[in-house]
Design a protein around this motif. Structure first.
Motif, PDB file in Angstrom:
ATOM      1  N   HIS A 165       0.863  -1.177   0.000  1.00 18.48           N
ATOM      2  CA  HIS A 165       0.000   0.000   0.000  1.00 18.48           C
ATOM      3  C   HIS A 165       0.896   1.222   0.000  1.00 18.48           C
ATOM      4  O   HIS A 165       1.937   1.247   0.654  1.00 18.48           O
ATOM      5  CB  HIS A 165      -0.910   0.003   1.233  1.00 18.48           C
ATOM      6  CG  HIS A 165      -1.734  -1.230   1.333  1.00 18.48           C
ATOM      7  ND1 HIS A 165      -2.869  -1.423   0.593  1.00 18.48           N
ATOM      8  CD2 HIS A 165      -1.559  -2.367   2.050  1.00 18.48           C
ATOM      9  CE1 HIS A 165      -3.366  -2.615   0.860  1.00 18.48           C
ATOM     10  NE2 HIS A 165      -2.581  -3.203   1.744  1.00 18.48           N
ATOM     11  N   TRP A 166       0.474   2.217  -0.748  1.00 16.25           N
ATOM     12  CA  TRP A 166       1.241   3.460  -0.804  1.00 16.25           C
ATOM     13  C   TRP A 166       1.320   4.054   0.588  1.00 16.25           C
ATOM     14  O   TRP A 166       0.331   4.121   1.306  1.00 16.25           O
ATOM     15  CB  TRP A 166       0.586   4.449  -1.757  1.00 16.25           C
ATOM     16  CG  TRP A 166       1.352   5.730  -1.845  1.00 16.25           C
ATOM     17  CD1 TRP A 166       1.057   6.898  -1.216  1.00 16.25           C
ATOM     18  CD2 TRP A 166       2.550   5.950  -2.573  1.00 16.25           C
ATOM     19  NE1 TRP A 166       1.999   7.844  -1.518  1.00 16.25           N
ATOM     20  CE2 TRP A 166       2.933   7.285  -2.344  1.00 16.25           C
ATOM     21  CE3 TRP A 166       3.351   5.153  -3.386  1.00 16.25           C
ATOM     22  CZ2 TRP A 166       4.074   7.842  -2.912  1.00 16.25           C
ATOM     23  CZ3 TRP A 166       4.479   5.711  -3.954  1.00 16.25           C
ATOM     24  CH2 TRP A 166       4.828   7.040  -3.713  1.00 16.25           C
ATOM     25  N   TYR A 208       7.099   6.602   1.091  1.00 20.35           N
ATOM     26  CA  TYR A 208       7.545   6.301  -0.263  1.00 20.35           C
ATOM     27  C   TYR A 208       7.651   7.559  -1.129  1.00 20.35           C
ATOM     28  O   TYR A 208       8.268   7.540  -2.183  1.00 20.35           O
ATOM     29  CB  TYR A 208       6.584   5.337  -0.953  1.00 20.35           C
ATOM     30  CG  TYR A 208       6.491   3.962  -0.357  1.00 20.35           C
ATOM     31  CD1 TYR A 208       7.555   3.364   0.304  1.00 20.35           C
ATOM     32  CD2 TYR A 208       5.320   3.228  -0.472  1.00 20.35           C
ATOM     33  CE1 TYR A 208       7.450   2.089   0.832  1.00 20.35           C
ATOM     34  CE2 TYR A 208       5.206   1.948   0.043  1.00 20.35           C
ATOM     35  CZ  TYR A 208       6.280   1.390   0.691  1.00 20.35           C
ATOM     36  OH  TYR A 208       6.178   0.128   1.194  1.00 20.35           O
ATOM     37  N   SER A 209       7.015   8.620  -0.726  1.00 25.92           N
ATOM     38  CA  SER A 209       6.950   9.824  -1.543  1.00 25.92           C
ATOM     39  C   SER A 209       8.315  10.486  -1.690  1.00 25.92           C
ATOM     40  O   SER A 209       9.062  10.623  -0.727  1.00 25.92           O
ATOM     41  CB  SER A 209       5.982  10.829  -0.922  1.00 25.92           C
ATOM     42  OG  SER A 209       5.966  12.009  -1.688  1.00 25.92           O
ATOM     43  N   ASP A 227       5.999  10.161  -7.960  1.00 25.36           N
ATOM     44  CA  ASP A 227       5.185   9.414  -7.006  1.00 25.36           C
ATOM     45  C   ASP A 227       4.084   8.633  -7.744  1.00 25.36           C
ATOM     46  O   ASP A 227       3.772   7.500  -7.380  1.00 25.36           O
ATOM     47  CB  ASP A 227       4.574  10.346  -5.960  1.00 25.36           C
ATOM     48  CG  ASP A 227       5.605  10.859  -4.963  1.00 25.36           C
ATOM     49  OD1 ASP A 227       6.712  10.283  -4.884  1.00 25.36           O
ATOM     50  OD2 ASP A 227       5.295  11.840  -4.263  1.00 25.36           O
ATOM     51  N   HIS A 263       5.599   5.525  -9.192  1.00 24.59           N
ATOM     52  CA  HIS A 263       5.842   4.559  -8.134  1.00 24.59           C
ATOM     53  C   HIS A 263       4.536   3.898  -7.677  1.00 24.59           C
ATOM     54  O   HIS A 263       4.510   2.697  -7.403  1.00 24.59           O
ATOM     55  CB  HIS A 263       6.563   5.219  -6.962  1.00 24.59           C
ATOM     56  CG  HIS A 263       7.979   5.579  -7.276  1.00 24.59           C
ATOM     57  ND1 HIS A 263       8.717   6.436  -6.496  1.00 24.59           N
ATOM     58  CD2 HIS A 263       8.805   5.191  -8.289  1.00 24.59           C
ATOM     59  CE1 HIS A 263       9.930   6.561  -7.024  1.00 24.59           C
ATOM     60  NE2 HIS A 263       9.999   5.817  -8.100  1.00 24.59           N
ATOM     61  N   ARG A 264       3.460   4.675  -7.618  1.00 27.13           N
ATOM     62  CA  ARG A 264       2.151   4.100  -7.266  1.00 27.13           C
ATOM     63  C   ARG A 264       1.727   3.068  -8.318  1.00 27.13           C
ATOM     64  O   ARG A 264       1.158   2.027  -7.982  1.00 27.13           O
ATOM     65  CB  ARG A 264       1.093   5.192  -7.156  1.00 27.13           C
ATOM     66  CG  ARG A 264       1.132   5.953  -5.862  1.00 27.13           C
ATOM     67  CD  ARG A 264      -0.075   6.896  -5.775  1.00 27.13           C
ATOM     68  NE  ARG A 264      -0.085   7.606  -4.531  1.00 27.13           N
ATOM     69  CZ  ARG A 264       0.303   8.865  -4.381  1.00 27.13           C
ATOM     70  NH1 ARG A 264       0.737   9.566  -5.404  1.00 27.13           N
ATOM     71  NH2 ARG A 264       0.251   9.435  -3.198  1.00 27.13           N
ATOM     72  N   ILE A 304       3.495  -0.140  -7.688  1.00 29.05           N
ATOM     73  CA  ILE A 304       2.875  -0.837  -6.556  1.00 29.05           C
ATOM     74  C   ILE A 304       1.599  -1.537  -7.011  1.00 29.05           C
ATOM     75  O   ILE A 304       1.345  -2.689  -6.640  1.00 29.05           O
ATOM     76  CB  ILE A 304       2.606   0.132  -5.391  1.00 29.05           C
ATOM     77  CG1 ILE A 304       3.934   0.509  -4.717  1.00 29.05           C
ATOM     78  CG2 ILE A 304       1.633  -0.471  -4.375  1.00 29.05           C
ATOM     79  CD1 ILE A 304       3.815   1.580  -3.653  1.00 29.05           C
TER      80      ILE A 304
END
Length: 134
Positions: A5-6, A10-11, A18, A21-22, A25
């Motif tokens: 889960h974000w 992670y940001s 971002d 990256h999401r 995921i």
């Protein structure tokens, strides 16, 4: 439910990065769902291949951006990309060899994978250079 889960940690503070990256995921979560839903082994391996390609493309874009901008941490960042790709290959090979998916181990490996890389290398890169073009 999803495997990863974000999380705020992670940001990197740049919306476009971002977002990428999401998306990674989400791909990992789709792979996890496929691998744990008793889907065919070939379908799961195909999905692993698609995930590997998406991650490789993301890394190639980042590395080009770093080269073009003369980023002084390129070698270290690229080495971490190689380590991460090796980790994904190991997970793929374990699955292909019949080990199946150990849900807890996969969650631990991928969480460590994201958190270490996003919080260190990617945060440092994007703090120094900003967003890379999509």
């Amino acid at each position: 439910m999803g495997l990863l889960h974000w999380e705020k940690r992670y940001s990197v503070g740049i919306a476009a990065v971002d977002h990428e990256h999401r998306e990674l995921i989400e791909l990992i979560n789709r792979l996890y769902d496929e691998a744990t839903s008793r889907g065919s082994k070939d379908a799961v391996l195909d999905f692993f291949g698609d995930l590997f390609k998406a991650i490789s493309a993301h890394f190639a874009l980042e590395e080009r951006f770093m080269r073009e901008r003369g980023y002084n941490q390129l070698i270290q960042h690229k080495n971490d990309h190689e380590r991460l790709l090796d980790e994904i290959r190991d997970i793929m090979e374990d699955f292909e060899a019949g080990a199946g998916v150990n849900e807890q181990l996969l969650a631990q490996r991928l969480d460590a994978w994201f958190s270490r890389h996003f919080e260190t290398h990617d945060a440092r890169l994007h703090k120094a250079l900003g967003a890379h073009p999509e």
